[in-house]
Design a protein around this motif. Structure first.
Motif, PDB file in Angstrom:
ATOM      1  N   UNK A 171      26.934  41.851  16.169  1.00  0.00           N
ATOM      2  CA  UNK A 171      25.957  40.887  15.698  1.00  0.00           C
ATOM      3  C   UNK A 171      25.636  40.004  16.918  1.00  0.00           C
ATOM      4  N   UNK A 172      24.537  39.271  16.901  1.00  0.00           N
ATOM      5  CA  UNK A 172      24.200  38.439  18.064  1.00  0.00           C
ATOM      6  C   UNK A 172      24.534  36.959  17.838  1.00  0.00           C
ATOM      7  N   UNK A 173      23.772  36.309  16.958  1.00  0.00           N
ATOM      8  CA  UNK A 173      23.927  34.863  16.755  1.00  0.00           C
ATOM      9  C   UNK A 173      25.276  34.551  16.120  1.00  0.00           C
ATOM     10  N   UNK A 200      26.420  35.003  21.168  1.00  0.00           N
ATOM     11  CA  UNK A 200      25.866  33.749  21.708  1.00  0.00           C
ATOM     12  C   UNK A 200      25.794  32.662  20.636  1.00  0.00           C
ATOM     13  N   UNK A 201      25.962  31.444  21.111  1.00  0.00           N
ATOM     14  CA  UNK A 201      25.814  30.274  20.231  1.00  0.00           C
ATOM     15  C   UNK A 201      24.381  29.791  20.337  1.00  0.00           C
ATOM     16  N   UNK A 202      23.603  30.160  19.340  1.00  0.00           N
ATOM     17  CA  UNK A 202      22.185  29.772  19.300  1.00  0.00           C
ATOM     18  C   UNK A 202      21.969  28.762  18.178  1.00  0.00           C
ATOM     19  N   UNK A 244      21.212  27.686  24.842  1.00  0.00           N
ATOM     20  CA  UNK A 244      21.820  28.974  24.517  1.00  0.00           C
ATOM     21  C   UNK A 244      23.091  29.149  25.335  1.00  0.00           C
ATOM     22  N   UNK A 245      24.194  29.448  24.656  1.00  0.00           N
ATOM     23  CA  UNK A 245      25.483  29.559  25.339  1.00  0.00           C
ATOM     24  C   UNK A 245      26.162  30.862  24.937  1.00  0.00           C
ATOM     25  N   UNK A 246      26.717  31.572  25.930  1.00  0.00           N
ATOM     26  CA  UNK A 246      27.538  32.757  25.627  1.00  0.00           C
ATOM     27  C   UNK A 246      28.937  32.248  25.293  1.00  0.00           C
ATOM     28  N   UNK A 247      29.501  32.723  24.203  1.00  0.00           N
ATOM     29  CA  UNK A 247      30.851  32.278  23.833  1.00  0.00           C
ATOM     30  C   UNK A 247      31.854  32.657  24.933  1.00  0.00           C
TER      31      UNK A 247
END
Length: 207
Positions: A7-9, A13-15, A81-84
């Motif tokens: 999954x994406x969000x 990534x923290x969107x 937008x941040x990558x965990x």
């Protein structure tokens, strides 16, 4: 061939800021008051509610709501937008041994744009969004479509997500899944807390 679908969000990534601000922008334009970020994110992932009805008071999303959502989101989806933590390393560790794909209920064009923006997009062979299928998650269509594209059987695949919608979609497609707890939901059970645990889960399944 082995396949990992993400999954994406809320998973890669923290969107959360972009999603929250966009929903509140639509609500404002429809005359509703703003909602708290954590409350919105919790409800976005809840498979038991009708999102259109919950956020905008209509049985399904109207063309006006979709237009408002997309015009704001398109402008702002890259901000904050941040990558965990640990995800970039995980993808790096997996990329040579697995086919990697994304199954997201976001628009696939935005998903490409967002994942490219954070430097992850090129690692995924397939990125499918809600507009690539007739029914988004928790329906299994997206998961099945990715399996078909890569000609990989469901027993050689795994889906990683932060929502019960992800788990339901995987289960219906006969695919193993892992629920993570660093995203938009706060799961009290059956969810893992760290990317290190996730890597162990993946390696254990595909030993």
């Amino acid at each position: 061939m082995r396949l990992i679908m993400f999954d994406m969000d809320g998973t890669l990534i923290d969107s959360g800021f972009a999603i929250t601000n966009t929903i509140n922008y639509v609500r404002f334009n429809l005359g509703f008051e703003k909602l708290e970020k954590n409350y919105i994110l919790e409800k976005v992932n809840d498979p038991s509610i009708n999102a259109a009805e919950f956020f905008y008071g209509t049985k399904e999303f109207t063309p006006q709501q979709t237009k408002l959502f997309e015009e704001y989101y398109n402008k702002h989806c890259l901000s904050d937008l941040v990558v965990y933590d640990g995800i970039a390393k995980l993808i790096d560790d997996l990329k040579n041994d697995f086919t990697l794909a994304v199954a997201t209920n976001a628009n696939s064009q935005y998903a490409h744009k967002m994942l490219n923006h954070v430097g992850l997009g090129h690692h995924f062979k397939t990125i499918l969004g809600y507009d690539s299928v007739s029914k988004p998650k928790p329906h299994p269509e997206m998961v099945n479509k990715i399996l078909d594209i890569h000609k990989i059987s469901n027993i050689n695949a795994q889906l990683i997500g932060d929502s019960h919608k992800d788990i339901m979609a995987a289960t219906k497609a006969g695919v193993d899944s892992v629920l993570v707890n660093w995203g938009f939901s706060n799961h009290e059970k059956d969810a893992i807390e760290t990317v290190q645990e996730l890597e162990q889960k993946i390696m254990t399944k595909f030993k």
